[in-house]
Every structure is written in C-alpha cells, then in structure tokens.
Design a protein around this motif. Sequence first.
Motif, PDB file in Angstrom:
ATOM      1  N   PRO A   1       0.815  -1.224   0.000  1.00  0.00           N
ATOM      2  CA  PRO A   1       0.000   0.000   0.000  1.00  0.00           C
ATOM      3  C   PRO A   1       0.843   1.266   0.000  1.00  0.00           C
ATOM      4  N   GLU A   2       1.948   1.274   0.730  1.00  0.00           N
ATOM      5  CA  GLU A   2       2.799   2.457   0.778  1.00  0.00           C
ATOM      6  C   GLU A   2       3.481   2.703  -0.564  1.00  0.00           C
ATOM      7  N   GLN A   3       3.991   1.627  -1.199  1.00  0.00           N
ATOM      8  CA  GLN A   3       4.622   1.775  -2.512  1.00  0.00           C
ATOM      9  C   GLN A   3       3.611   2.253  -3.552  1.00  0.00           C
ATOM     10  N   GLN A   4       2.425   1.688  -3.502  1.00  0.00           N
ATOM     11  CA  GLN A   4       1.376   2.083  -4.445  1.00  0.00           C
ATOM     12  C   GLN A   4       1.023   3.559  -4.283  1.00  0.00           C
ATOM     13  N   ARG A   5       0.879   4.003  -3.052  1.00  0.00           N
ATOM     14  CA  ARG A   5       0.533   5.399  -2.793  1.00  0.00           C
ATOM     15  C   ARG A   5       1.654   6.334  -3.236  1.00  0.00           C
ATOM     16  N   THR A   6       2.887   5.965  -2.936  1.00  0.00           N
ATOM     17  CA  THR A   6       4.032   6.815  -3.292  1.00  0.00           C
ATOM     18  C   THR A   6       4.170   6.969  -4.799  1.00  0.00           C
ATOM     19  N   LEU A   7       4.078   5.854  -5.516  1.00  0.00           N
ATOM     20  CA  LEU A   7       4.238   5.912  -6.970  1.00  0.00           C
ATOM     21  C   LEU A   7       3.063   6.625  -7.626  1.00  0.00           C
ATOM     22  N   THR A   8       1.845   6.399  -7.120  1.00  0.00           N
ATOM     23  CA  THR A   8       0.671   7.065  -7.674  1.00  0.00           C
ATOM     24  C   THR A   8       0.790   8.582  -7.532  1.00  0.00           C
ATOM     25  N   GLU A   9       1.225   9.045  -6.368  1.00  0.00           N
ATOM     26  CA  GLU A   9       1.392  10.485  -6.150  1.00  0.00           C
ATOM     27  C   GLU A   9       2.461  11.055  -7.075  1.00  0.00           C
ATOM     28  N   TRP A  10       3.536  10.293  -7.287  1.00  0.00           N
ATOM     29  CA  TRP A  10       4.603  10.770  -8.182  1.00  0.00           C
ATOM     30  C   TRP A  10       4.095  10.870  -9.607  1.00  0.00           C
ATOM     31  N   LEU A  11       3.356   9.867 -10.058  1.00  0.00           N
ATOM     32  CA  LEU A  11       2.831   9.875 -11.422  1.00  0.00           C
ATOM     33  C   LEU A  11       1.833  11.012 -11.621  1.00  0.00           C
ATOM     34  N   GLN A  12       0.973  11.249 -10.663  1.00  0.00           N
ATOM     35  CA  GLN A  12      -0.008  12.322 -10.792  1.00  0.00           C
ATOM     36  C   GLN A  12       0.671  13.686 -10.880  1.00  0.00           C
ATOM     37  N   ALA A  13       1.819  13.805 -10.246  1.00  0.00           N
ATOM     38  CA  ALA A  13       2.530  15.079 -10.240  1.00  0.00           C
ATOM     39  C   ALA A  13       3.459  15.242 -11.442  1.00  0.00           C
ATOM     40  N   ASN A  14       3.947  14.111 -12.012  1.00  0.00           N
ATOM     41  CA  ASN A  14       4.999  14.195 -13.029  1.00  0.00           C
ATOM     42  C   ASN A  14       4.688  13.554 -14.373  1.00  0.00           C
ATOM     43  N   ASP A  15       3.757  12.596 -14.418  1.00  0.00           N
ATOM     44  CA  ASP A  15       3.511  11.877 -15.678  1.00  0.00           C
ATOM     45  C   ASP A  15       2.068  11.399 -15.717  1.00  0.00           C
ATOM     46  N   HIS A  16       1.165  12.301 -16.100  1.00  0.00           N
ATOM     47  CA  HIS A  16      -0.260  11.983 -16.092  1.00  0.00           C
ATOM     48  C   HIS A  16      -0.610  10.851 -17.060  1.00  0.00           C
ATOM     49  N   ARG A  17       0.022  10.819 -18.240  1.00  0.00           N
ATOM     50  CA  ARG A  17      -0.328   9.787 -19.217  1.00  0.00           C
ATOM     51  C   ARG A  17       0.054   8.402 -18.718  1.00  0.00           C
ATOM     52  N   LEU A  18       1.203   8.279 -18.096  1.00  0.00           N
ATOM     53  CA  LEU A  18       1.589   6.993 -17.530  1.00  0.00           C
ATOM     54  C   LEU A  18       0.687   6.640 -16.347  1.00  0.00           C
ATOM     55  N   TYR A  19       0.247   7.628 -15.610  1.00  0.00           N
ATOM     56  CA  TYR A  19      -0.691   7.384 -14.511  1.00  0.00           C
ATOM     57  C   TYR A  19      -1.986   6.779 -15.050  1.00  0.00           C
ATOM     58  N   PHE A  20      -2.522   7.353 -16.146  1.00  0.00           N
ATOM     59  CA  PHE A  20      -3.746   6.811 -16.735  1.00  0.00           C
ATOM     60  C   PHE A  20      -3.539   5.355 -17.170  1.00  0.00           C
ATOM     61  N   LEU A  21      -2.392   5.071 -17.764  1.00  0.00           N
ATOM     62  CA  LEU A  21      -2.121   3.704 -18.217  1.00  0.00           C
ATOM     63  C   LEU A  21      -2.091   2.727 -17.039  1.00  0.00           C
ATOM     64  N   THR A  22      -1.473   3.129 -15.930  1.00  0.00           N
ATOM     65  CA  THR A  22      -1.438   2.234 -14.759  1.00  0.00           C
ATOM     66  C   THR A  22      -2.840   1.989 -14.213  1.00  0.00           C
ATOM     67  N   GLN A  23      -3.750   2.954 -14.377  1.00  0.00           N
ATOM     68  CA  GLN A  23      -5.120   2.745 -13.927  1.00  0.00           C
ATOM     69  C   GLN A  23      -5.810   1.660 -14.744  1.00  0.00           C
ATOM     70  N   PHE A  24      -5.522   1.617 -16.049  1.00  0.00           N
ATOM     71  CA  PHE A  24      -6.082   0.557 -16.898  1.00  0.00           C
ATOM     72  C   PHE A  24      -5.537  -0.803 -16.465  1.00  0.00           C
ATOM     73  N   VAL A  25      -4.242  -0.861 -16.149  1.00  0.00           N
ATOM     74  CA  VAL A  25      -3.635  -2.122 -15.727  1.00  0.00           C
ATOM     75  C   VAL A  25      -4.188  -2.538 -14.368  1.00  0.00           C
ATOM     76  N   TYR A  26      -4.300  -1.583 -13.448  1.00  0.00           N
ATOM     77  CA  TYR A  26      -4.678  -1.879 -12.060  1.00  0.00           C
ATOM     78  C   TYR A  26      -6.162  -2.244 -11.941  1.00  0.00           C
TER      79      TYR A  26
END
Length: 394
Positions: free
Chosen positions: A213-238
């Motif tokens: 849960p901590e790794q997921q939260r940390t990476l999600t926050e980083w993606l939302q701040a730095n790489d929105h397109r990759l964040y959207f892709l991880t949502q499709f995978v997740y």
Amino acid sequence: MNDYGGDLSKRWYIVFYALNPDTGKLEMGKRQWCPAKLKTVTARRNWGKLRCQQINHLLTGGYVFDFTPAKPANPDPVTTSLVNNQLSKPATLLDAMERFVTLRERTHRNRTHQTNAGTVARWKQFCAHLKETMGLDLSLKALEPPTTAEINAFSDYIIQARACSNRTRNNLIADLRTLTNGLAERGWLPENCFPKWTRLVEDPSRIHDVYTPEQQRTLTEWLQANDHRLYFLTQFVYYGFLRPIELTRLRVRDVDLANNQIKIHRSDAKGGRKSVGYEVIVINHQLQVAIDKMQLHLAQPNDYVFGKDLLTCDVSILRNRVSERHAKALKGAELYNGELTLYGWKHTGVCNAYRAGADIMWIQKQLRHASLDDTQIYLRSLGLTPPERIRVEW
C-alpha cells in the motif's frame, strides 16, 4: 480525388486522364489508391493533395503513359507457391517445421509466430551442433517425428551448450510438441507422435512483485505530479487487469462507454488467434474516472488509446518504451529495486480486489481465464488462499 465525402470506411483514390498519342483521345490512367495506413481524413487529404500535384506536374511536362494493352496475367506466383505448400509433402522434418511456421504467420498473432520461429531456429542450431561435434546431420532427417533420444539430446544441448534455464528448456520442448501436432493436423505426421518427455523443475522467480500500500501510494502520487499519461495507463492495468502489451494495441473504438466495457481482440490477447472474436472487460467506477479525464470521446475511433509518447493518436508505441518510462518513474519515486514493474500493477489490482471481497467468478471473467481452476492457481501464486479474505479498500 474520390474521397467518398470523408467516409474512412471506403478506399479513397485519385483518377486522371492522359492523351493517347495513337488515338489522339484522352484516356483514363491507372488509379492511384490512397495508402491503407492513413487512418484520418486529414492525413488522406494531405496525401491526395501532394499526389495530385505530382501527377499534374508530369502531365503538364508532356509525360506520355504506355497505353499498350496489358498481356494476360500469369498465375500469381505467391498463390501458386501456397497451393504447392498445401498439397506437396515436405521431404524433411526441418523443412516441414519451417513451412508450417510460415503458413501460421497470417492466422496467429505476431508473438506466437515469433515464438514458433525461435523454436525452429534453436532446433536448427542443435542440428548444426550435432553435425559439428558428431558428424550427424539431423537437418536431413526424413519427415518423421523426433525420437526420445533426439529430444533428450536437444534438452542436454539447451541446458549444457546454451546455458538456458529449466524453464526455457521446458518451453522449447513444449513448443516443439505444438509444432509436431500441427504437422499431424496437416497429415504430414501421424497423430500423437511426439515422444513422452519430463518437465524439469523450474526455479521460482520473483518478477512483477505486488506493490505494498505504501509503494502504491508513493508511486501514484509521483505519477499524478509528473507523468499523467503513464498514470492513466497504470489505472487501466490496475483496475482492468489489462496487460501492458494489450494496452499498446488498444484503440479508442474498443472502449465501449455505452455498454461500460472494453473489448480486447483475441489477436491482441495472450494466446489469442486472429480468427476469433474479442474478450470483454468491465469498466468500474475508478477506471471510468480516468477515462473521463482522458477525454477519449474527442479522439478518432482508430486512434490508439496509448499511442506514441502515451498520447491518444494514430501512431502506436513500442511495448519496451512503456516499460522504460515506468522504470524511470520508479527511479523518480525512489522505489526502483529491480522487482517492481509495470506488470506488477495488474497483480496488485487482483490482490486488492480479492481482499476487498470481489467475487472470485467476477475476477475470473475480468482476468479472462478459461476456468475457475486457472483463477485459483493464479491467486495462489500471488499468496492468496481462497476463500480467506482480508477486507481492504481497493
């Protein structure tokens, strides 16, 4: 240029007329067909404008076309070759395997074709090794199934000479059996002719670790701040349990918002065939939020959802580029350890859905498993033991 009023389902073309010096009359030249790879109205019209300019330049320059009646066409050498391949029986086992792999290329997805071709290539290397070390040219072996001794020798070659793992050895022999069964279907070999063989114990691997849960939260926050397109892709995978390779092939038209589902064509799915329809994934509320933010309704139906640079466009992206981008994100979030991967989002989504109380049959359908047994084996591989549950927020 005939553009059919902008209808992209039809094949556009340019038609023109040139003066026939023999008759003094204008006659229609050969049609110029618009390349099928151009998928948008803008791209096709830009091509047509440029091609028309080129043709007009030739005509005004006095270019004369050959109006000699065409000779009767000879039989298509490609079609003739295919018919001969169907009816004539190969002389050697190696020739049969190579011919069979070529014939399967158009009916099976590219990944399957590459696997089959790689297996045949390894068999050829094995034949060359035997010829060099023992003077035995197995490539000239008559069209008959491999013997147990030959399979054992191939196994030793893969492990000893090629230094491959037990898993690689098992996969290669299993694929040889698949090819042999295919030759039997064509009547080139007898049924069930592949010799019995034993699978070697495979070392457990630690790839695609599940995110804490901590790794997921940390990476999600980083993606939302730095790489929105990759964040959207991880949502499709997740949330969709989609494989990254499937997302690189996903088109806008396959995201069916009206029916709240995503269509994955089986030619793009794991183990899929080009001739079989599609599989369906349910869009849940969290995934719907990501899709709404992407504004897919403004894109062209043939656009890739995640194309070049992960943008929604008509140019595809290589699977490796996506993994490299995700690895950079892990490093940026200071989470890179060589075990967390993009694919790990799928395992994490399944684990969290199961622990949150998702029905195992729903998980089976979302994973697109053929049977519930497959799903239970998959869950156990992730450390989950049905029907034990730990309630967590998904």
